[in-house]
Design an enzyme around this catalytic site. Structure first.
Site, short mmCIF file in Angstrom:
data_model
loop_
_atom_site.label_atom_id
_atom_site.label_comp_id
_atom_site.label_asym_id
_atom_site.label_seq_id
_atom_site.Cartn_x
_atom_site.Cartn_y
_atom_site.Cartn_z
N LYS A 1 20.54 -108.27 126.44
CA LYS A 1 19.96 -109.55 126.01
C LYS A 1 20.93 -110.72 126.18
O LYS A 1 21.14 -111.21 127.29
CB LYS A 1 19.44 -109.40 124.58
N TYR B 1 14.74 -98.21 118.16
CA TYR B 1 14.34 -98.34 119.57
C TYR B 1 15.58 -98.56 120.41
O TYR B 1 16.36 -99.47 120.14
CB TYR B 1 13.35 -99.49 119.77
N ASP C 1 23.86 -99.39 118.75
CA ASP C 1 23.03 -100.10 119.73
C ASP C 1 22.94 -101.55 119.26
O ASP C 1 22.14 -101.87 118.39
CB ASP C 1 21.66 -99.44 119.83
P1 KE4 Z 1 15.64 -103.32 127.50
O1 KE4 Z 1 15.62 -102.06 128.33
O2 KE4 Z 1 14.24 -103.81 127.14
O3 KE4 Z 1 16.51 -104.43 128.14
O4 KE4 Z 1 16.39 -103.01 126.14
C1 KE4 Z 1 15.92 -101.94 125.35
C2 KE4 Z 1 16.44 -102.12 123.94
C3 KE4 Z 1 17.49 -101.33 123.51
N1 KE4 Z 1 18.01 -101.45 122.27
C4 KE4 Z 1 17.50 -102.37 121.40
C5 KE4 Z 1 18.09 -102.48 120.03
C6 KE4 Z 1 16.43 -103.20 121.79
O5 KE4 Z 1 15.94 -104.11 120.90
C7 KE4 Z 1 15.88 -103.08 123.07
C8 KE4 Z 1 14.70 -103.92 123.54
N2 KE4 Z 1 14.05 -104.70 122.54
C9 KE4 Z 1 12.65 -104.98 122.74
C10 KE4 Z 1 12.19 -105.88 121.60
N3 KE4 Z 1 11.76 -105.13 120.49
C11 KE4 Z 1 12.38 -105.58 124.09
C12 KE4 Z 1 10.99 -106.18 124.24
C13 KE4 Z 1 10.13 -105.39 125.18
O6 KE4 Z 1 10.19 -104.13 125.14
O7 KE4 Z 1 9.34 -106.03 125.93
#
Ligand code: KE4
Length: 459
Positions: free
Chosen positions: A276, A153, A248
């Site tokens: 994060k 993801y 990532d």
């Molecule tokens: P954001 O766009 O949500 O800030 O980050 C996306 C992202 C990118 N790369 C990795 C490895 C990530 O874990 C994430 C976001 N993680 C999720 C948790 N599995 C965010 C939680 C959510 O989508 O509400």
């Protein structure tokens, strides 16, 4: 509201009221899908406040929190240093649309911690970081195809919302309506921990692969560790094909160690995505790499990327306050002890009830996989296993075989006992420096009761 609530009456009454209103106003009643608790068959809890390792919901229920906003809060909720920094900055203004010294300070700390990043660009989310990194890789190489891992993801950009196509190493297919097939077809999806699949995918694209993007420790199918030498060989194959390697580390950056997974495994990518923790709970993402690569980004170079609130002083202040609480040794030594204590305790509690689980962990991020139906074929990784665990989860296909109903039962039983877990089998638990050994021991004790609940459901 939750089944539990209907049994216990008004325990989550106010959450139910907020949820009813939210459903009228926001799709699924939430601002991000996982918060809906849909994966565990419950209705969401609405949180009023967080303090350290603890949450309080709108019905005054208290929880030990292992979601920790999915990773940013390595030092806990409402840390005094972060509160002071944000309070001070907000009095001076939150955003100027001009450069500010704080972004220079934060850039300095991050590029010092991550040796592979000579230069960095701040954005506002992990999605933006990954999206920009992919555009950069395509712009620098002049190539089109991107290889990603099944279950990886990287935020919700179109090119990453892609499932494996019919031919394992050919064009991807959209995994969401609204993603155009012609966008998806430039994304090749391969299993994690599978080097022959990488070789085949690179060969199938005949020199048109711009980059391989990978979470070096996967965290969005649950925590899945790379096999020994996987990352090193992946990098070598990537470079031999003239492609760039994107790590990532939005989740693993400053989480699994002060310098992320790339330092833990000694494998340096060409581009790193962060998020994060570097925002300390405010919206910050970033991508970075060598000056030679990053100087292709506008206005230094022709590859465009911009953002109204990128590098805003308020978010920079929260990120700076957080990173200044970290150093290469601590709180990582403390978090390793807490993580091991929790993982071992969960595995032992499950074994006592004969529930097959595998606990995969890296430092303070871990996942409790209910492996009752997982394949025996999955290879062994570096993880805590409980007696009777059939397998160690090594890729997305293994993770999908896990018993999500048992996870849902476990989640519900833990929520009732005041333990807030991620509401999905396919997420990571996060421990913060605010958690104490007593919190961990209480969690293990309550997990014992929750495993009894799971066992009884199978009788
Ligand atoms: P954001 O766009 O949500 O800030 O980050 C996306 C992202 C990118 N790369 C990795 C490895 C990530 O874990 C994430 C976001 N993680 C999720 C948790 N599995 C965010 C939680 C959510 O989508 O509400």
């Amino acid at each position: 509201m939750t089944k539990t609530t209907s049994k216990s009456g008004g325990r989550w009454a106010k959450s139910a009221e907020f949820y009813a209103r939210a459903l009228e106003l926001m799709p699924g009643g939430v601002s991000s899908p996982v918060r809906s608790f849909k994966s565990v068959g419950l209705s969401p809890v609405f949180i009023k406040s967080g303090q350290g390792a603890y949450l309080t919901d709108v019905d005054a229920n208290h929880y030990i929190d292992y979601v920790m906003s999915y990773g940013p809060l390595i030092c806990g909720h409402a840390h005094p240093a972060v509160r002071a920094a944000v309070s001070k900055q907000i009095g001076r203004g939150s955003t100027f649309g001009c450069c500010s010294p704080l972004e220079v300070e934060l850039a300095q700390i991050i590029t010092t911690a991550f040796g592979s990043m000579e230069m960095i660009r701040f954005v506002n989310s992990g999605t933006e970081a990954a999206m920009s990194a992919i555009r950069l890789a395509r712009g620098v190489t002049g190539r089109k195809a991107i290889i990603k891992m099944a279950g990886g993801y990287h935020g919700h950009m179109d090119a990453m919302l892609v499932s494996a196509g019919s031919g394992a190493t050919t064009h991807g297919v959209p995994s969401s309506p609204g993603v155009l097939p012609r966008v998806a077809e430039s994304t090749i999806v391969v299993p994690f921990n599978d080097l022959p699949a990488i070789e085949a995918a690179l060969a199938s694209q005949a020199g048109d692969v711009a980059a391989i993007i990978v979470e070096p420790i996967m965290g969005n199918i649950g925590v899945v560790l790379p096999r020994q030498d996987y990352l090193r060989t992946l990098r070598d194959l990537c470079h031999a094909a003239g492609a760039l390697l994107i790590f990532d580390e939005v989740m693993t950056g400053f989480r699994v160690g002060y310098s992320g997974a790339q330092s833990l495994y000694g494998v340096m990518p060409d581009i790193t995505c962060l998020g994060k923790i570097i925002g300390g709970g405010l919206p910050v993402g970033a991508y970075g790499g060598s000056a030679a690569i990053m100087n292709h980004v506008s206005p230094a170079g022709p590859i465009y990327q911009a953002g109204t609130l990128s590098g805003n002083p308020l978010a920079m202040a929260a990120g700076l306050a957080t990173l200044r609480l970290l150093d290469p040794q601590e709180p990582y030594g403390q978090l390793e002890l807490l993580g091991r204590r929790l993982a071992d305790g969960l595995a032992a509690a499950a074994a006592a009830q004969g529930i097959p689980v595998t606990v995969a962990r890296s430092g303070s991020m871990l996942t409790l996989f209910f492996t009752g139906s997982a394949p025996a074929s999955a290879t062994v990784g570096a993880a805590h296993t409980s007696a009777g665990a059939k397998s160690i989860i090594s890729n997305y296909a293994d993770a999908l075989m896990c018993d999500t109903r048992d996870y849902a039962r476990f989640f519900s039983a833990m929520l009732e006992q005041g333990i807030m877990l991620p509401p999905s089998q396919f997420e990571a638990w996060f421990i913060s420096a605010a958690h104490t050994p007593d919190d961990i021991d209480m969690t293990i004790e309550k997990a014992g009761a929750a495993f009894v609940h799971c066992r009884e459901a199978h009788l």
